[in-house]
Scaffold this motif. Structure first.
Motif, PDB file in Angstrom:
ATOM      1  N   SER A 145     -81.678 111.699 -34.413  1.00  0.00           N
ATOM      2  CA  SER A 145     -80.844 111.357 -33.261  1.00  0.00           C
ATOM      3  C   SER A 145     -79.372 111.656 -33.504  1.00  0.00           C
ATOM      4  N   ASN A 146     -78.720 112.127 -32.447  1.00  0.00           N
ATOM      5  CA  ASN A 146     -77.265 112.111 -32.365  1.00  0.00           C
ATOM      6  C   ASN A 146     -76.937 110.794 -31.691  1.00  0.00           C
ATOM      7  N   LEU A 147     -76.807 109.736 -32.499  1.00  0.00           N
ATOM      8  CA  LEU A 147     -76.730 108.383 -31.949  1.00  0.00           C
ATOM      9  C   LEU A 147     -75.444 108.148 -31.160  1.00  0.00           C
ATOM     10  N   PRO A 148     -75.544 107.453 -30.021  1.00  0.00           N
ATOM     11  CA  PRO A 148     -74.316 107.025 -29.338  1.00  0.00           C
ATOM     12  C   PRO A 148     -73.449 106.211 -30.298  1.00  0.00           C
ATOM     13  N   TYR A 149     -72.165 106.499 -30.320  1.00  0.00           N
ATOM     14  CA  TYR A 149     -71.281 105.849 -31.284  1.00  0.00           C
ATOM     15  C   TYR A 149     -71.334 104.326 -31.204  1.00  0.00           C
ATOM     16  N   ASN A 150     -71.553 103.788 -29.994  1.00  0.00           N
ATOM     17  CA  ASN A 150     -71.426 102.341 -29.827  1.00  0.00           C
ATOM     18  C   ASN A 150     -72.650 101.557 -30.302  1.00  0.00           C
ATOM     19  N   PHE A 170     -73.511 110.192 -37.304  1.00  0.00           N
ATOM     20  CA  PHE A 170     -72.564 109.090 -37.211  1.00  0.00           C
ATOM     21  C   PHE A 170     -71.140 109.633 -37.248  1.00  0.00           C
ATOM     22  N   GLN A 171     -70.187 108.763 -36.942  1.00  0.00           N
ATOM     23  CA  GLN A 171     -68.809 109.090 -37.275  1.00  0.00           C
ATOM     24  C   GLN A 171     -68.740 109.302 -38.798  1.00  0.00           C
ATOM     25  N   LYS A 172     -67.890 110.218 -39.208  1.00  0.00           N
ATOM     26  CA  LYS A 172     -67.824 110.584 -40.630  1.00  0.00           C
ATOM     27  C   LYS A 172     -67.571 109.369 -41.523  1.00  0.00           C
ATOM     28  N   GLU A 173     -66.698 108.465 -41.094  1.00  0.00           N
ATOM     29  CA  GLU A 173     -66.375 107.321 -41.939  1.00  0.00           C
ATOM     30  C   GLU A 173     -67.587 106.394 -42.103  1.00  0.00           C
ATOM     31  N   VAL A 174     -68.426 106.294 -41.065  1.00  0.00           N
ATOM     32  CA  VAL A 174     -69.644 105.493 -41.180  1.00  0.00           C
ATOM     33  C   VAL A 174     -70.620 106.166 -42.139  1.00  0.00           C
ATOM     34  N   ALA A 175     -70.760 107.491 -42.017  1.00  0.00           N
ATOM     35  CA  ALA A 175     -71.638 108.227 -42.924  1.00  0.00           C
ATOM     36  C   ALA A 175     -71.204 108.038 -44.377  1.00  0.00           C
ATOM     37  N   SER A 223     -67.630 114.011 -37.389  1.00  0.00           N
ATOM     38  CA  SER A 223     -68.975 113.450 -37.450  1.00  0.00           C
ATOM     39  C   SER A 223     -69.720 114.010 -38.655  1.00  0.00           C
ATOM     40  N   ALA A 224     -70.798 113.332 -39.029  1.00  0.00           N
ATOM     41  CA  ALA A 224     -71.635 113.792 -40.134  1.00  0.00           C
ATOM     42  C   ALA A 224     -73.072 113.370 -39.884  1.00  0.00           C
ATOM     43  N   VAL A 225     -73.998 114.205 -40.352  1.00  0.00           N
ATOM     44  CA  VAL A 225     -75.426 113.906 -40.241  1.00  0.00           C
ATOM     45  C   VAL A 225     -75.902 113.381 -41.592  1.00  0.00           C
ATOM     46  N   VAL A 226     -76.572 112.235 -41.549  1.00  0.00           N
ATOM     47  CA  VAL A 226     -77.112 111.612 -42.753  1.00  0.00           C
ATOM     48  C   VAL A 226     -78.638 111.660 -42.691  1.00  0.00           C
ATOM     49  N   HIS A 227     -79.253 112.114 -43.768  1.00  0.00           N
ATOM     50  CA  HIS A 227     -80.719 112.116 -43.858  1.00  0.00           C
ATOM     51  C   HIS A 227     -81.122 111.024 -44.842  1.00  0.00           C
ATOM     52  N   LEU A 228     -81.986 110.111 -44.389  1.00  0.00           N
ATOM     53  CA  LEU A 228     -82.449 109.004 -45.213  1.00  0.00           C
ATOM     54  C   LEU A 228     -83.963 109.097 -45.366  1.00  0.00           C
ATOM     55  N   THR A 229     -84.420 109.087 -46.595  1.00  0.00           N
ATOM     56  CA  THR A 229     -85.843 109.060 -46.892  1.00  0.00           C
ATOM     57  C   THR A 229     -86.205 107.662 -47.368  1.00  0.00           C
TER      58      THR A 229
END
Length: 213
Positions: free
Chosen positions: A121-126, A152-157, A201-207
């Motif tokens: 997902s490209n999650l809604p920021y809110n 996510f926003q880069k800082e959240v990632a 923004s940044a994409v995070v992959h979690l396994t």
């Protein structure tokens, strides 16, 4: 990339359905189908997988997921204006796209999916951080998903992947790394989106880990 599936470019879709992004819904549309296809590939091999996508908007990432071979995609979209555009995608991929119009924070969609399940997902920021915490905190572990690939926003990632004793390390990193293996797999500048947000923004992959650390 103009098209990947015979459907119109996303700018034409947005114009045809008058889909002006709404700030109150945390909407920032990613219109480059090259980028959405790349994000889909970051989720790994989608063949034989059901995919959950939250906040598809006009369906750019949705199209990437289907084109990359997802067995079935379930999208949850709060904005009813986006549903007609998503229905056009569903018609192009018969039986492979299910559309749920509603709030992902209020819906239990796991029962609609069959394992193995990936969330992309490209999650809604809110709502992005709240959804991540919910997916990491089910009553029973392991969860319904095998991996999460989320923007996510880069800082959240950076908070998600932060290592102990680093500046960004805190509750979010602790929860995530207790139950999953996260890594940043992609960065996107503000100008990649319409409208352009004020942040990168940044994409995070979690396994997921089969058992918490």
């Amino acid at each position: 990339m103009a098209t990947i599936d015979g459907l119109p470019p996303l700018r034409e879709v947005i114009r045809a359905h008058d889909l002006v992004a709404k700030k109150q819904l945390g909407q920032n549309f990613l219109l480059d189908l090259n980028l959405t296809a790349k994000i889909a590939r970051m989720a790994g091999d989608l063949a034989g997988c059901d995919v959950l996508e939250v906040g598809p908007g006009p369906g750019g990432l949705t199209r990437g997921l289907l084109a990359e071979g997802a067995r079935r995609v379930l999208v949850v979209e709060k904005d009813p204006r986006c549903v007609p555009a998503l229905e056009e995608i569903a018609a192009t991929y018969p039986g492979r796209l299910e559309i749920v119009q509603g709030d992902a924070l209020e819906l239990d969609v796991a029962s609609r999916l069959n394992a193995p399940i990936r969330v992309v997902s490209n999650l809604p920021y809110n709502v992005g951080t709240e959804l991540l915490i919910r997916w990491l905190s089910p009553a029973v572990w392991p969860p319904f998903w095998t991996s999460l690939t989320l923007m996510f926003q880069k800082e959240v990632a950076e908070r998600i992947v932060a290592r102990p004793r680093s500046d960004h390390y805190g509750r979010l990193a602790l929860l995530t790394q207790w139950r999953a293996e996260p890594k940043i797999v992609m960065h996107l500048p503000p100008e990649a989106f319409t409208p352009a947000p004020k942040v990168h923004s940044a994409v995070v992959h979690l396994t997921r880990l089969e058992a918490p650390r």
